[in-house]
Enzyme design. Structure first.
Site, PDB file in Angstrom:
ATOM      1  N   TYR A  63      34.797  46.737  40.778  1.00 43.73           N
ATOM      2  CA  TYR A  63      35.304  45.808  41.790  1.00 43.73           C
ATOM      3  C   TYR A  63      35.737  46.587  43.029  1.00 43.73           C
ATOM      4  O   TYR A  63      36.905  46.580  43.425  1.00 43.73           O
ATOM      5  CB  TYR A  63      36.475  44.995  41.222  1.00 43.73           C
ATOM      6  CG  TYR A  63      36.054  44.027  40.147  1.00 43.73           C
ATOM      7  CD1 TYR A  63      35.624  42.741  40.463  1.00 43.73           C
ATOM      8  CD2 TYR A  63      36.060  44.394  38.806  1.00 43.73           C
ATOM      9  CE1 TYR A  63      35.222  41.853  39.487  1.00 43.73           C
ATOM     10  CE2 TYR A  63      35.660  43.516  37.819  1.00 43.73           C
ATOM     11  CZ  TYR A  63      35.242  42.244  38.165  1.00 43.73           C
ATOM     12  OH  TYR A  63      34.849  41.370  37.188  1.00 43.73           O
ATOM     13  N   GLU A 120      29.647  43.270  35.788  1.00 45.50           N
ATOM     14  CA  GLU A 120      30.648  42.486  36.513  1.00 45.50           C
ATOM     15  C   GLU A 120      30.790  43.044  37.917  1.00 45.50           C
ATOM     16  O   GLU A 120      30.765  44.258  38.112  1.00 45.50           O
ATOM     17  CB  GLU A 120      32.032  42.530  35.835  1.00 45.50           C
ATOM     18  CG  GLU A 120      32.153  41.782  34.528  1.00 45.50           C
ATOM     19  CD  GLU A 120      33.570  41.841  33.965  1.00 45.50           C
ATOM     20  OE1 GLU A 120      34.520  42.055  34.769  1.00 45.50           O
ATOM     21  OE2 GLU A 120      33.727  41.688  32.745  1.00 45.50           O
ATOM     22  N   ASP A 157      42.324  39.045  30.890  1.00 49.53           N
ATOM     23  CA  ASP A 157      42.612  38.229  32.065  1.00 49.53           C
ATOM     24  C   ASP A 157      42.029  36.826  31.921  1.00 49.53           C
ATOM     25  O   ASP A 157      41.220  36.377  32.720  1.00 49.53           O
ATOM     26  CB  ASP A 157      42.055  38.915  33.317  1.00 49.53           C
ATOM     27  CG  ASP A 157      42.472  38.192  34.596  1.00 49.53           C
ATOM     28  OD1 ASP A 157      43.577  37.618  34.617  1.00 49.53           O
ATOM     29  OD2 ASP A 157      41.678  38.187  35.554  1.00 49.53           O
ATOM     30  N   GLU A 160      35.325  46.586  28.256  1.00 44.57           N
ATOM     31  CA  GLU A 160      36.275  47.501  28.886  1.00 44.57           C
ATOM     32  C   GLU A 160      37.309  48.076  27.919  1.00 44.57           C
ATOM     33  O   GLU A 160      38.521  48.036  28.188  1.00 44.57           O
ATOM     34  CB  GLU A 160      36.978  46.813  30.060  1.00 44.57           C
ATOM     35  CG  GLU A 160      36.043  46.445  31.198  1.00 44.57           C
ATOM     36  CD  GLU A 160      36.787  45.869  32.402  1.00 44.57           C
ATOM     37  OE1 GLU A 160      38.033  45.861  32.380  1.00 44.57           O
ATOM     38  OE2 GLU A 160      36.114  45.440  33.352  1.00 44.57           O
TER      39      GLU A 160
END
Length: 647
Positions: free
Chosen positions: A505, A541, A208, A452
């Site tokens: 997230y 994160e 991303d 990841e």
């Protein structure tokens, strides 16, 4: 060697690449000017041309490197260092995939050309991703992978015709990504001619951020004597007030050489010396290298001066190299991360090398601005997400005491074919290059081998066991991690890491808009990971997008208010778990950054606490208050650093 798919199936290109000599791969000391070494920067405007032929192979077929690039067709002015994508108004160049060509002519001092006792080395700080380099039409190097430097000795080439001037440097760079590259990607051909032009293809990726390309860091020519210091490896320790600097010096170009190694303190005084290629220097009354806000004298650096003298073939040589050294230790327990035997808590950020116009191009004003913002925040650390950053950035971290988790470009490993032997071999080579480059930086306290990855896939266990074991063999002094996604139910590589780094997230990608679920889900995440692995955890994160200036009450997604509440909800859980086994928190992200166009992104990722132009959002002030309070809780800070911050 690059795969045929990477090079658009061109036999002519493959033949050209196979004939290339290997780049210099032994030592990769950062080029420094000393009494025996000179450095010439080649930054500025280069001639540039994208190969827009259907197979992107015209440049090799017509041998553009054999003559001035402008003679092969129209060229553009292109700044180096910079990504080429945002420099022009051409949308095709912004999203270009394939070979681009750079050229620069440089005048070299006559003594460099005439003296066979002088090594002349061409160094490229970073080019994305596959590079081939020619000097005066002769191939001197090729390199597979971006983000890391490569170099080649060019003295033999420039001395073939001493009267030729100036020296012409040509660099072809290909940004194509395949399943065997780092990061991986795929080329997808659209064969339906009722919808797409003939030969139409797109580059697919699983990361991303925008796939910026070009020559991103400085291009240098530097010199050393023929007999020279090739590499230095430093490892440090201490006991009570005595420090130890163990070093190994590698010498090239001499059958025998005399060495004088001197360790100098910050005031210029010699504190220890030796005359062997390997030794342990004892430093009385040692000043340790401490992280920012952990000590009243952080980031103390010594200088290790290596002086070499030799005689070869009747000629006398002297070489001098000076290496900054920070004396510190790193150790991990089941619940703590220790620097100099003291518990260290990461309160910092994730970053990107990303800015307007320059893309990933190195820019000193931006670097200094970012470090001022880090210190203003009270951040003591960052992670080089998701690739190695410029060497100059790590040097700034050494000087300012900013702790670094140094990450390789292993982002987006989602396809099972990216766990094959070819991918593993390339990944191992990249880690070797990374450790070789960054092993002497005191600011680097941990290696991260991936971000990841699809670690639940069966091949991942062997892949990461091999990769982590090799990294530890290259550098036994630092822990190793990779960044895992909390969503993966079965992680086949986590048992091999030293520290668990977890991304999550909650209330954003999962249960979007439901802020009330964060505490229970985050607590469950931490408890599950620690119960299974019994290793310290870093929240590597977390965050939420916030469009600068967009407000709503009650908080709604994409507003600054929503980002603030997400941060505060995570912080409440961090404050409980850091009393147990959580050893750090790194916000995603330091600043907004550009991404590939898509329906979930409006001119990039907006999870920064600063805008892309480095202006603070409301979340920045939340973090500033928190980070300074965390720093002051240690009780080891001098009075002038007490909250609020003085900067």
């Amino acid at each position: 060697m690059a795969s045929p798919a990477r090079l658009f199936h061109c036999a002519a290109v493959l033949a050209a690449l196979w004939s290339a000599p290997p780049p210099v791969r032994a030592g990769m000391l950062f080029p420094r000017e000393t009494s025996s070494r000179e450095v010439k920067e080649l930054n500025g405007l280069w001639s540039f041309r994208a190969d827009r032929s259907p197979g992107r192979t015209e440049g090799f077929q017509e041998a553009w490197y054999k003559r001035r690039l402008a003679e092969s067709g129209p060229v553009l002015d292109m700044p180096v260092p910079a990504s080429y994508n945002d420099i022009t108004q051409d949308p095709a160049l912004r999203d270009f995939t394939g070979w681009v060509w750079y050229e620069r002519e440089a005048w070299l001092p006559r003594r460099w050309v005439e003296d066979p006792g002088t090594r002349v080395v061409l160094r490229v700080g970073s080019a994305h991703y596959y590079s081939v380099v020619w000097v005066n039409g002769a191939k001197v190097a090729e390199h597979d992978g971006g983000h890391l430097p490569f170099e080649a000795e060019i003295g033999g080439v420039i001395r073939e015709d001493p009267a030729a001037a100036p020296c012409r440097i040509t660099i072809a760079v290909n940004n194509t990504l395949t399943l065997e590259t780092l990061p991986p990607g795929t080329i997808q051909y659209m064969d339906d001619t009722s919808k797409y032009p003939k030969g139409y293809f797109v580059q697919n990726t699983n990361f991303d951020f925008f796939n910026y390309a070009g020559i991103h860091r400085s291009v240098l020519i530097y010199t050393t004597p023929k007999t020279h210091v090739d590499d230095i490896t430093v490892r440090t320790d201490f006991a009570d007030s005595v420090g130890v600097v163990s070093y190994d010096v590698s010498v090239q170009g001499a059958s025998a050489a005399a060495l004088k190694v001197t360790l100098v303190d910050g005031a210029g005084r010699c504190v220890a010396s030796a005359a062997e290629p390997s030794a342990a220097l004892k430093v009385p009354d040692v000043n340790l290298w401490w992280p920012y806000l952990m000590h009243d004298r952080p980031a103390y650096l010594y200088s290790l001066e290596v002086r070499l003298t030799s005689s070869e073939g009747g000629a006398a040589y002297e070489d001098v190299y000076i290496l900054p050294v920070g004396i510190r230790t790193v150790r991990v327990t089941s619940t703590q991360f220790l620097i100099n035997n003291k518990p260290f808590y990461f309160h910092g950020v994730n970053k990107h090398e990303d800015s307007d116009i320059r893309g990933k191009g190195f820019d000193w004003p931006l670097v200094v601005k970012d470090f001022n913002l880090l210190r203003w925040l009270g951040a003591n650390s960052f992670r080089t997400s998701h690739y190695p950053y410029a060497e100059e950035i790590l040097q700034m971290c050494d000087r300012y005491g900013i702790v670094v988790i140094d990450e390789c470009p292993g982002v987006g490993i989602k396809d099972i074919r990216s766990f094959g032997n070819a991918s593993l071999a390339h990944h191992l080579a990249v880690m070797e290059e990374l450790v070789t480059r960054d092993k002497n930086h005191p600011s680097v306290v941990m290696w991260s081998v991936a971000n990841e990855p699809a670690a639940e896939m069966p091949p991942a266990g062997f892949y990461f066991k091999t990769l982590i074991a090799r990294t530890k063999a290259l550098d036994p002094t630092r822990p190793v991690t990779y960044i895992t996604d909390s969503n993966y139910a079965r992680d086949r590589g986590a048992s091999y890491v030293d520290v668990l780094c977890v991304n999550s997230y909650f209330s954003w990608y999962h249960d979007p808009g439901h802020l009330e679920v964060i505490p229970i889900q985050l607590n469950t995440q931490f408890d599950n990971w620690y119960e299974k692995y019994r290793k310290p955890i870093i929240q590597s994160e977390y965050g939420a997008d916030a469009v600068p200036g967009l407000h709503n009450d009650p908080p709604a997604m994409f507003t600054e208010e929503y980002q603030k509440v997400v941060l505060q909800s995570y912080h409440q859980v961090f404050d409980m778990k850091r009393k147990e086994y959580v050893v750090g928190e790194l916000i995603w992200n330091f600043a907004d950054f550009m991404t590939t166009q898509g329906v979930t992104r409006v001119l990039g990722n907006k999870k920064g606490i600063f805008s892309r132009q480095r202006q603070p959002k409301s979340g920045a002030f939340i973090l500033k208050e928190r980070y300074w309070r965390l720093a002051n809780e240690t009780g080891r800070l001098p009075p002038w650093t007490k909250f609020p911050c003085p900067l």
